[in-house]
Design a protein around this motif. Sequence first.
Motif, PDB file in Angstrom:
ATOM      1  N   PHE A 169       0.918  -1.211   0.146  1.00 29.52           N
ATOM      2  CA  PHE A 169      -0.060   0.084   0.138  1.00 29.52           C
ATOM      3  C   PHE A 169       0.992   1.291   0.059  1.00 29.52           C
ATOM      4  N   HIS A 170       1.681   1.244   0.789  1.00 25.16           N
ATOM      5  CA  HIS A 170       2.818   2.520   0.951  1.00 25.16           C
ATOM      6  C   HIS A 170       3.422   2.820  -0.305  1.00 25.16           C
ATOM      7  N   THR A 171       4.050   1.624  -1.030  1.00 26.77           N
ATOM      8  CA  THR A 171       4.638   1.554  -2.253  1.00 26.77           C
ATOM      9  C   THR A 171       3.751   2.332  -3.419  1.00 26.77           C
ATOM     10  N   LEU A 172       2.536   1.651  -3.242  1.00 30.95           N
ATOM     11  CA  LEU A 172       1.672   2.472  -4.148  1.00 30.95           C
ATOM     12  C   LEU A 172       1.639   4.021  -3.942  1.00 30.95           C
ATOM     13  N   ILE A 173       1.463   4.421  -2.693  1.00 26.98           N
ATOM     14  CA  ILE A 173       1.571   5.855  -2.459  1.00 26.98           C
ATOM     15  C   ILE A 173       2.722   6.529  -2.715  1.00 26.98           C
ATOM     16  N   TYR A 174       3.761   5.985  -2.481  1.00 26.69           N
ATOM     17  CA  TYR A 174       5.262   6.458  -3.056  1.00 26.69           C
ATOM     18  C   TYR A 174       5.313   6.608  -4.794  1.00 26.69           C
ATOM     19  N   GLN A 175       4.574   5.561  -5.384  1.00 25.51           N
ATOM     20  CA  GLN A 175       4.676   5.572  -6.436  1.00 25.51           C
ATOM     21  C   GLN A 175       3.884   6.627  -7.104  1.00 25.51           C
ATOM     22  N   GLY A 176       2.624   6.865  -6.593  1.00 30.14           N
ATOM     23  CA  GLY A 176       1.935   7.922  -6.981  1.00 30.14           C
ATOM     24  C   GLY A 176       2.608   9.414  -6.943  1.00 30.14           C
ATOM     25  N   GLY A 177       3.378   9.418  -5.542  1.00 33.10           N
ATOM     26  CA  GLY A 177       4.002  10.878  -5.291  1.00 33.10           C
ATOM     27  C   GLY A 177       5.293  10.910  -6.444  1.00 33.10           C
ATOM     28  N   ALA A 178       6.014   9.890  -6.615  1.00 34.97           N
ATOM     29  CA  ALA A 178       7.116   9.916  -7.497  1.00 34.97           C
ATOM     30  C   ALA A 178       6.601  10.357  -8.951  1.00 34.97           C
ATOM     31  N   ARG A 179       5.533   9.821  -9.408  1.00 27.52           N
ATOM     32  CA  ARG A 179       5.011   9.938 -10.591  1.00 27.52           C
ATOM     33  C   ARG A 179       4.938  11.333 -10.928  1.00 27.52           C
TER      34      ARG A 179
END
Lengths: 296, 302
Positions: A169-179
């Motif tokens: 879940f947190h990976t997904l959050i960071y993925q969204g942020g990094a994009r």
Amino acid sequence: MSVTDQTVASGRGKVRAGRPGAVWALPAVLFFTFFAVVPMALAFYLSFTKWDGLGDPKPVGLANWQKLLDDPRLTQSLTLTVLLTAASWAFQTVVALLLGVWAAGRQRNRAVLSAIFFVPFLLSSTAISVLFYALLDPNFGIIQKDTLGSSSGAFLAIVFVGGWQFIPFHTLIYQGGARQIPQVLYQAAAIDGAGRYRQFFSITLPQLRHTITTSTVLIVVGSLTYFETVLILTKGGPGTDTAILPYLMYEAGFKTYDFGYASAIASALVLAATGLSLVLIRLTGFGGMRSTREGM
Amino acid sequence: MSHDTLPRPTTADKRPEQPGRRPSGRRRRHWSRRANPLAGLGSIVWLVIVLVPIYAMLSASLTGPDKALTGNPLKPPTDPTLDNYNTVLNSGFWHLLSNTVIVAVTVVGIVLVLCVPLAYVAVRTRTRWSGAAFRLFLLGVAIPAQAVVVPLYLLIAKLDLYDSLLAVILPTAAFAMPVSVLVLTGTLRDISEDLYEAMALDGASPMRMLFQLTIPLAKGGISTVVIYAALQAWNGFLFPLIFTQSDEPRVLTLGLFNYVSQFGVNIPALLASVVLSGIPIFAVYLVARRALIGGLMGVGGK
């Protein structure tokens, strides 16, 4: 309802025509108030009463709070909570941040891997706890040792299982942020000769501050409530070494039927959760973060 | 491990080559395609950490009970058998599953019926009351379910709902509402005011606008909420544990918890029950992956 119709007569009448009345929100508000807000207030009230689940609660003043402060398990539980939160934060943030930033790229294998990485999050906490309960079994499991029987083993198991479940879940959050980090920043840095690691620390991390805060608050509040994991994996043990606050609350309330005391613990949990979130938001400078996007 | 989407200068610069960089002949490749060996290695390590427990679960669940106590779960089963799955399916699994489906569907229904109008009001009106209603839910995001379970127990008992599916459904729906409201208002804000204005000129009532304009245009947000609320209901453990007792209203998560004591040393059967409990949600994931991931990714974005 009539309030909205009156607005038609005001200056920009036609824009405001046909707005719904606030009454439409009432069912949701009443429902939520009754099942979430009232119980929270009631928890504080019950913490000043004695109630065994039958009959009516009787006021007893500060007795439950006094008992809580004198309970050696409280200090142990709070220390445990802080350690558990810190370890969970470190594990989940480091892994999720790196994976998320990596997964923000666009290669094909990343999409496939990201889909696989997400699978643990689909299983319930209960299912995951049962899974690791089996895999950590001293006779049957992967590690043929009584991991859950030792204090540090049980602690590490809870940190690991929590991470295994929530890192996706947190990976997904960071993925969204990094994009959302503007590519120009990297292009500019590359022209200035900054290497990959320099760029990570000078651009990616600062740009993700907002995301790190969100994720951190979720991890902190989440790790206060690893209830299923503790109940199924360790039952608070060995001894009381993994008895986090929600577990103490559960035992006090639903094992020994001391609901007044359970409410005092629950209230302490709310105070701890709110306090921690506020401190975090203050420390990480949530308010003063707007400037990170300047200079783009 | 570092940011992989970093750009590279396409024209040769005068700076010395940094260690680990590719020869300049490959420099023309698009920056996002460039490999980062350390990050690749890290992701493979995590892949192993994710897959080993899942593999061990699947392989052990296919192991016959006679071999269960001797083998290491990492070894592939020599004679795979579906016996464990039969054991679980014959231990009331279908009953647990149908209860869970009822809870999930009802929770989703309640959340949508209550939250869509609320979000619609919060976005479309600027009154004090609608603002206050919205803030109430914002506040609600921070209420941990554990903190209110004792008073909820009191309320459920007084309402005479103890040990029924409604005792699970009502609080679960309430606790799925804050995030749902946030997601829905986020989506509804993106609908252009001009569209409402056009419909208002046609004399459409707020109700007609909701059904003919808002809901069709908010499909993305609504499907995120459907999945989120369904997951909450599907995976909920605390409310079923505390508000139910008998077999009749038992849901899947609680059934799994009970299997731990029921199957005792029969760990392969226990793991088969975990696999079975995960299959429906995995099926939904395969169908609705985009909606789920898209909705969740927004949480920390910005």
